[in-house]
Design a protein around this motif. Structure first.
Motif, mmCIF file in Angstrom:
data_model
loop_
_atom_site.group_PDB
_atom_site.id
_atom_site.type_symbol
_atom_site.label_atom_id
_atom_site.label_comp_id
_atom_site.label_asym_id
_atom_site.label_seq_id
_atom_site.Cartn_x
_atom_site.Cartn_y
_atom_site.Cartn_z
ATOM 1 N N GLN A 117 -22.001 36.651 5.443
ATOM 2 C CA GLN A 117 -20.607 37.034 5.611
ATOM 3 C C GLN A 117 -20.509 38.559 5.622
ATOM 4 O O GLN A 117 -21.526 39.247 5.455
ATOM 5 C CB GLN A 117 -19.748 36.423 4.499
ATOM 6 C CG GLN A 117 -18.448 35.846 5.036
ATOM 7 C CD GLN A 117 -17.707 34.965 4.057
ATOM 8 O OE1 GLN A 117 -18.216 34.667 2.980
ATOM 9 N NE2 GLN A 117 -16.509 34.539 4.418
ATOM 10 N N LEU A 119 -18.634 42.160 4.281
ATOM 11 C CA LEU A 119 -17.824 42.830 3.263
ATOM 12 C C LEU A 119 -17.345 44.164 3.837
ATOM 13 O O LEU A 119 -18.145 44.904 4.416
ATOM 14 C CB LEU A 119 -18.692 43.087 2.025
ATOM 15 C CG LEU A 119 -17.975 43.573 0.780
ATOM 16 C CD1 LEU A 119 -17.291 42.392 0.085
ATOM 17 C CD2 LEU A 119 -18.954 44.207 -0.201
ATOM 18 N N ALA A 294 -23.220 35.271 1.737
ATOM 19 C CA ALA A 294 -21.802 35.077 1.399
ATOM 20 C C ALA A 294 -21.547 34.952 -0.107
ATOM 21 O O ALA A 294 -20.663 35.633 -0.628
ATOM 22 C CB ALA A 294 -21.274 33.850 2.146
ATOM 23 N N LEU A 297 -21.726 38.364 -1.814
ATOM 24 C CA LEU A 297 -20.591 39.234 -1.477
ATOM 25 C C LEU A 297 -19.315 38.738 -2.146
ATOM 26 O O LEU A 297 -18.540 39.530 -2.683
ATOM 27 C CB LEU A 297 -20.391 39.276 0.039
ATOM 28 C CG LEU A 297 -21.545 39.822 0.872
ATOM 29 C CD1 LEU A 297 -21.171 39.845 2.353
ATOM 30 C CD2 LEU A 297 -21.933 41.232 0.420
ATOM 31 N N LEU A 298 -19.110 37.421 -2.121
ATOM 32 C CA LEU A 298 -17.886 36.857 -2.723
ATOM 33 C C LEU A 298 -17.848 37.129 -4.221
ATOM 34 O O LEU A 298 -16.800 37.444 -4.777
ATOM 35 C CB LEU A 298 -17.822 35.345 -2.468
ATOM 36 C CG LEU A 298 -17.459 34.957 -1.026
ATOM 37 C CD1 LEU A 298 -17.749 33.489 -0.773
ATOM 38 C CD2 LEU A 298 -15.985 35.265 -0.748
ATOM 39 N N VAL A 311 -13.957 40.391 1.531
ATOM 40 C CA VAL A 311 -14.843 39.653 2.422
ATOM 41 C C VAL A 311 -14.004 39.212 3.613
ATOM 42 O O VAL A 311 -12.898 38.719 3.436
ATOM 43 C CB VAL A 311 -15.440 38.439 1.678
ATOM 44 C CG1 VAL A 311 -16.256 37.580 2.628
ATOM 45 C CG2 VAL A 311 -16.296 38.913 0.514
#
Ligand code: GLU
Length: 362
Positions: A117, A119, A294, A297-298, A311
């Motif tokens: 993902q 950011l 992901a 980052l989340l 994100v």
């Protein structure tokens, strides 16, 4: 009689210690387990570690009755290197199972569903500052468009000056300066459809006609592009998904699947040893985006990065994490059975919720 009592006493003691964990019932040499710091999978806590993968491995090791010690390395390349060279018997962190790695290593059953993902720095919707205007003019096709626009004025300016300068009633001075300024000024007027006086010479007039027509087309195109770019950015902000990464300054962690993905999609990332270094670089405005796993980052966006980063876009390049073994390792089967047992008895879910309920509720 006294001897009998002692025997019972030792038996009770032995039984009690057998139930106290992996250490007492260890059934083999101490395992060297490679990891690397990658929150929330592996988080350094004083001299020890915590995190999803740390808890999961602790539960697997205790299910198998094996003692272990952590061997910390810097990035995923070094994790694989540690398993390859025998420095570690296995590795667990956030290592993605890929067809290329599968040729050199064995993997456990998937232990976590992941993917990549993007950011980006936080932006309040609708905000449109100097930075965004600067980005608009310096990224994508815009610099080329601006250069073309300059050429559209300078080239006809020069041609008009050359064509007109020797005509008796020329609009422009014979000498290069100030003739070229007058001709360029005239070309800007022509491009905008507003020149007050027409050239006198036939070549000058022909040129004027052509340059007005070309400019008309070109300016309309430029206006449409600018309007579209402003509208899209105002509505959505800059980077919205993997398709917007071209031409942006993107960071990631060395040797990761995201670095491989980006290079395959013609984005040259800046590679950092830790993903934290990439976050820092983005905070210092040296990067426009960080592309990475992901869940990592989340987790950052929901914890330390809260309010600073966000994100964006979908999860792409879906991948699964697994525990890594050297090829043919005898540990793979017992690790897999332990992993399945933990899934069946609910321990896996408890560990998962401990680390990911914060993200899911965000
Ligand atoms: N999951 C990614 C990979 O396996 C990143 C792992 C990491 O950087 O530790 O390449």
């Amino acid at each position: 009689m006294k001897f009998g009592f002692l025997r019972v006493f030792w038996c009770v003691l032995l039984l009690a210690s057998a139930g106290s964990g992996a250490t007492a019932q260890s059934t083999g040499p101490v395992l060297n387990v490679a990891n690397r710091v990658i929150p929330p999978f592996v988080i350094k806590q004083g001299t020890g570690y915590e995190g999803f993968s740390v808890d999961l491995w602790g539960a697997i090791a205790s299910e198998m009755g094996r003692d272990f010690k952590w061997v910390e390395v810097g990035n995923v390349k070094e994790i694989l290197g540690a398993v390859e060279t025998g420095k570690a018997d296995l590795a667990i962190a956030a290592v993605s199972i890929t067809s290329e790695r599968e040729q050199k290593f064995d993997f456990s059953q998937p232990m976590f569903e992941s993917g990549l993902q993007i950011l980006v720095p936080s932006r309040t919707s609708g905000s449109f500052g100097i930075r965004q205007v600067w980005d608009l003019f310096t990224t994508g096709a815009m610099p080329i468009l601006l250069a073309l626009m300059a050429a559209m004025i300078l080239v006809p300016g020069h041609l008009a000056w050359l064509a007109e300068r020797s005509h008796p009633g020329s609009l422009f001075s014979r000498s290069y300066f100030p003739g070229i300024f007058q001709a360029t000024w005239w070309a800007i007027g022509a491009a905008a459809g507003q020149q007050p006086e027409n050239p006198r010479s036939v070549p000058g007039r022909t040129l004027a006609a052509i340059s007005i027509l070309v400019s008309l087309f070109f300016l309309t195109y430029l206006q449409a592009t600018l309007t579209a770019a402003f509208t899209v950015r105002q509505l959505q902000g800059g980077i919205q998904g993997p398709d917007d990464l071209a031409g942006q300054r993107v960071g990631t962690s060395s040797g990761s699947t995201s670095a491989i993905y980006l290079k395959a999609h013609h984005v040259t990332p800046t590679e950092f040893q830790t993903v934290e270094q990439a976050y820092k670089a983005m905070e210092n405005r040296q990067l426009d985006a960080v592309v990475f796993d992901a869940p990592v980052l989340l987790y950052y966006a929901a914890t330390q990065g809260r309010g600073k980063v966000q994100v964006v876009g979908p999860i792409f390049n879906k991948e699964n994490y697994g525990i890594v073994f050297p090829p043919g390792s005898e540990l793979r089967k017992p690790v897999n059975s332990a992993l399945l047992k933990l899934r069946e008895n609910g321990r896996f879910d408890t560990i998962y919720l401990k680390w990911f309920s914060a993200i899911s509720s965000n």
